[in-house]
Design a protein around this motif. Sequence first.
Motif, PDB file in Angstrom:
ATOM      1  N   TYR A   1       0.824  -1.205   0.000  1.00 65.34           N
ATOM      2  CA  TYR A   1       0.000   0.000   0.000  1.00 65.34           C
ATOM      3  C   TYR A   1       0.858   1.255   0.000  1.00 65.34           C
ATOM      4  O   TYR A   1       2.023   1.239   0.390  1.00 65.34           O
ATOM      5  N   LYS A   2       0.221   2.317  -0.488  1.00 63.46           N
ATOM      6  CA  LYS A   2       0.896   3.611  -0.545  1.00 63.46           C
ATOM      7  C   LYS A   2      -0.140   4.697  -0.303  1.00 63.46           C
ATOM      8  O   LYS A   2      -1.254   4.632  -0.817  1.00 63.46           O
ATOM      9  N   ASN A   3       0.253   5.686   0.461  1.00 66.07           N
ATOM     10  CA  ASN A   3      -0.614   6.829   0.758  1.00 66.07           C
ATOM     11  C   ASN A   3      -0.050   8.080   0.105  1.00 66.07           C
ATOM     12  O   ASN A   3       1.164   8.197  -0.086  1.00 66.07           O
ATOM     13  N   ASP A   4      -0.940   9.010  -0.216  1.00 62.77           N
ATOM     14  CA  ASP A   4      -0.555  10.322  -0.749  1.00 62.77           C
ATOM     15  C   ASP A   4       0.355  10.221  -1.973  1.00 62.77           C
ATOM     16  O   ASP A   4       1.385  10.879  -2.057  1.00 62.77           O
ATOM     17  N   PHE A   5      -0.054   9.419  -2.933  1.00 62.17           N
ATOM     18  CA  PHE A   5       0.735   9.248  -4.151  1.00 62.17           C
ATOM     19  C   PHE A   5       0.272  10.156  -5.289  1.00 62.17           C
ATOM     20  O   PHE A   5       0.934  10.254  -6.311  1.00 62.17           O
ATOM     21  N   LEU A   6      -0.857  10.843  -5.114  1.00 62.89           N
ATOM     22  CA  LEU A   6      -1.365  11.794  -6.105  1.00 62.89           C
ATOM     23  C   LEU A   6      -1.361  13.197  -5.514  1.00 62.89           C
ATOM     24  O   LEU A   6      -1.314  13.367  -4.299  1.00 62.89           O
ATOM     25  N   ASP A   7      -1.453  14.187  -6.371  1.00 65.29           N
ATOM     26  CA  ASP A   7      -1.547  15.573  -5.915  1.00 65.29           C
ATOM     27  C   ASP A   7      -3.003  15.906  -5.601  1.00 65.29           C
ATOM     28  O   ASP A   7      -3.617  16.755  -6.248  1.00 65.29           O
ATOM     29  N   HIS A   8      -3.547  15.229  -4.624  1.00 61.29           N
ATOM     30  CA  HIS A   8      -4.917  15.434  -4.181  1.00 61.29           C
ATOM     31  C   HIS A   8      -4.889  15.619  -2.668  1.00 61.29           C
ATOM     32  O   HIS A   8      -3.854  15.431  -2.020  1.00 61.29           O
ATOM     33  N   THR A   9      -6.037  15.968  -2.106  1.00 58.16           N
ATOM     34  CA  THR A   9      -6.130  16.083  -0.662  1.00 58.16           C
ATOM     35  C   THR A   9      -5.815  14.759   0.007  1.00 58.16           C
ATOM     36  O   THR A   9      -5.144  14.692   1.024  1.00 58.16           O
ATOM     37  N   PHE A  10      -6.275  13.676  -0.595  1.00 56.37           N
ATOM     38  CA  PHE A  10      -6.075  12.343  -0.024  1.00 56.37           C
ATOM     39  C   PHE A  10      -5.969  11.332  -1.163  1.00 56.37           C
ATOM     40  O   PHE A  10      -6.729  11.390  -2.119  1.00 56.37           O
ATOM     41  N   SER A  11      -5.037  10.409  -1.050  1.00 58.27           N
ATOM     42  CA  SER A  11      -4.962   9.310  -2.004  1.00 58.27           C
ATOM     43  C   SER A  11      -4.289   8.119  -1.339  1.00 58.27           C
ATOM     44  O   SER A  11      -3.420   8.272  -0.479  1.00 58.27           O
ATOM     45  N   GLU A  12      -4.730   6.937  -1.733  1.00 57.42           N
ATOM     46  CA  GLU A  12      -4.137   5.700  -1.233  1.00 57.42           C
ATOM     47  C   GLU A  12      -4.409   4.593  -2.238  1.00 57.42           C
ATOM     48  O   GLU A  12      -5.360   4.684  -3.018  1.00 57.42           O
ATOM     49  N   TYR A  13      -3.557   3.602  -2.237  1.00 61.68           N
ATOM     50  CA  TYR A  13      -3.880   2.406  -3.009  1.00 61.68           C
ATOM     51  C   TYR A  13      -3.394   1.173  -2.288  1.00 61.68           C
ATOM     52  O   TYR A  13      -2.486   1.213  -1.459  1.00 61.68           O
ATOM     53  N   TYR A  14      -4.074   0.070  -2.578  1.00 59.40           N
ATOM     54  CA  TYR A  14      -3.754  -1.238  -2.033  1.00 59.40           C
ATOM     55  C   TYR A  14      -3.563  -2.192  -3.208  1.00 59.40           C
ATOM     56  O   TYR A  14      -4.338  -2.163  -4.166  1.00 59.40           O
ATOM     57  N   LEU A  15      -2.565  -3.029  -3.120  1.00 58.50           N
ATOM     58  CA  LEU A  15      -2.240  -3.968  -4.185  1.00 58.50           C
ATOM     59  C   LEU A  15      -1.982  -5.333  -3.554  1.00 58.50           C
ATOM     60  O   LEU A  15      -1.194  -5.444  -2.617  1.00 58.50           O
ATOM     61  N   TRP A  16      -2.672  -6.367  -4.059  1.00 50.86           N
ATOM     62  CA  TRP A  16      -2.454  -7.714  -3.535  1.00 50.86           C
ATOM     63  C   TRP A  16      -2.764  -8.753  -4.592  1.00 50.86           C
ATOM     64  O   TRP A  16      -3.446  -8.482  -5.568  1.00 50.86           O
ATOM     65  N   THR A  17      -2.237  -9.956  -4.381  1.00 51.08           N
ATOM     66  CA  THR A  17      -2.513 -11.091  -5.258  1.00 51.08           C
ATOM     67  C   THR A  17      -3.078 -12.226  -4.432  1.00 51.08           C
ATOM     68  O   THR A  17      -2.537 -12.570  -3.378  1.00 51.08           O
ATOM     69  N   ASN A  18      -4.166 -12.791  -4.921  1.00 45.81           N
ATOM     70  CA  ASN A  18      -4.765 -13.969  -4.307  1.00 45.81           C
ATOM     71  C   ASN A  18      -4.015 -15.188  -4.845  1.00 45.81           C
ATOM     72  O   ASN A  18      -4.014 -15.433  -6.050  1.00 45.81           O
ATOM     73  N   LYS A  19      -3.351 -15.933  -3.964  1.00 43.50           N
ATOM     74  CA  LYS A  19      -2.550 -17.091  -4.393  1.00 43.50           C
ATOM     75  C   LYS A  19      -3.407 -18.188  -5.015  1.00 43.50           C
ATOM     76  O   LYS A  19      -2.967 -18.875  -5.928  1.00 43.50           O
ATOM     77  N   GLU A  20      -4.620 -18.339  -4.532  1.00 46.62           N
ATOM     78  CA  GLU A  20      -5.499 -19.409  -4.999  1.00 46.62           C
ATOM     79  C   GLU A  20      -6.006 -19.148  -6.419  1.00 46.62           C
ATOM     80  O   GLU A  20      -5.965 -20.017  -7.278  1.00 46.62           O
TER      81      GLU A  20
ATOM     82  N   MET B   1      -5.338 -13.968  -9.101  1.00 41.46           N
ATOM     83  CA  MET B   1      -5.829 -12.643  -9.504  1.00 41.46           C
ATOM     84  C   MET B   1      -5.082 -11.582  -8.704  1.00 41.46           C
ATOM     85  O   MET B   1      -4.868 -11.732  -7.507  1.00 41.46           O
ATOM     86  N   THR B   2      -4.688 -10.516  -9.388  1.00 43.21           N
ATOM     87  CA  THR B   2      -4.057  -9.379  -8.741  1.00 43.21           C
ATOM     88  C   THR B   2      -5.058  -8.240  -8.718  1.00 43.21           C
ATOM     89  O   THR B   2      -5.716  -7.955  -9.716  1.00 43.21           O
ATOM     90  N   TYR B   3      -5.166  -7.576  -7.568  1.00 44.91           N
ATOM     91  CA  TYR B   3      -6.126  -6.501  -7.372  1.00 44.91           C
ATOM     92  C   TYR B   3      -5.390  -5.207  -7.057  1.00 44.91           C
ATOM     93  O   TYR B   3      -4.431  -5.199  -6.281  1.00 44.91           O
ATOM     94  N   LEU B   4      -5.854  -4.130  -7.641  1.00 40.97           N
ATOM     95  CA  LEU B   4      -5.353  -2.798  -7.337  1.00 40.97           C
ATOM     96  C   LEU B   4      -6.567  -1.945  -6.971  1.00 40.97           C
ATOM     97  O   LEU B   4      -7.449  -1.708  -7.798  1.00 40.97           O
ATOM     98  N   TYR B   5      -6.608  -1.512  -5.742  1.00 39.89           N
ATOM     99  CA  TYR B   5      -7.705  -0.691  -5.241  1.00 39.89           C
ATOM    100  C   TYR B   5      -7.167   0.720  -5.037  1.00 39.89           C
ATOM    101  O   TYR B   5      -6.212   0.919  -4.279  1.00 39.89           O
ATOM    102  N   VAL B   6      -7.754   1.695  -5.699  1.00 41.33           N
ATOM    103  CA  VAL B   6      -7.318   3.093  -5.620  1.00 41.33           C
ATOM    104  C   VAL B   6      -8.445   3.926  -5.046  1.00 41.33           C
ATOM    105  O   VAL B   6      -9.603   3.793  -5.456  1.00 41.33           O
ATOM    106  N   HIS B   7      -8.084   4.803  -4.132  1.00 45.44           N
ATOM    107  CA  HIS B   7      -9.066   5.652  -3.481  1.00 45.44           C
ATOM    108  C   HIS B   7      -8.463   7.058  -3.364  1.00 45.44           C
ATOM    109  O   HIS B   7      -7.334   7.206  -2.904  1.00 45.44           O
ATOM    110  N   PHE B   8      -9.195   8.076  -3.819  1.00 41.82           N
ATOM    111  CA  PHE B   8      -8.703   9.446  -3.681  1.00 41.82           C
ATOM    112  C   PHE B   8      -9.878  10.411  -3.693  1.00 41.82           C
ATOM    113  O   PHE B   8     -10.979  10.076  -4.120  1.00 41.82           O
ATOM    114  N   PHE B   9      -9.647  11.587  -3.178  1.00 39.56           N
ATOM    115  CA  PHE B   9     -10.615  12.679  -3.297  1.00 39.56           C
ATOM    116  C   PHE B   9      -9.870  13.997  -3.199  1.00 39.56           C
ATOM    117  O   PHE B   9      -8.755  14.078  -2.703  1.00 39.56           O
ATOM    118  N   ASP B  10     -10.513  15.036  -3.730  1.00 38.06           N
ATOM    119  CA  ASP B  10      -9.930  16.393  -3.713  1.00 38.06           C
ATOM    120  C   ASP B  10     -10.493  17.191  -2.575  1.00 38.06           C
ATOM    121  O   ASP B  10     -11.520  17.007  -2.098  1.00 38.06           O
TER     122      ASP B  10
END
Length: 81
Positions: free
Chosen positions: A50-69, A72-81
């Motif tokens: 995960y990483k926080n504040d990666f965009l030039d916005h008031t708030f940003s974060e993302y989560y990245l994971w892979t399900n071994k079973e 599938m790899t997932y990238l969840y991005v969340h941000f707002f201005d």
Amino acid sequence: MEKIIAHDQPLNIAESNNGKFAIILKDLEKDASPPSWFDLPNKSVDRIYYKNDFLDHTFSEYYLWTNKETEMTYLYVHFFD
């Protein structure tokens, strides 16, 4: 996934057996409208990058994971201005 990890250093890592992993999971569970194919991290996920504040916005974060079973790899991005 390796390219994202290499490019976006430094990344934080939440291992499945620590408190930050549980906090991230609770945050993901709060999402009101996930797509039908979206699976939350479960016992088949060892770590979440995960990483926080990666965009030039008031708030940003993302989560990245892979399900071994499902491999599938997932990238969840969340941000707002």
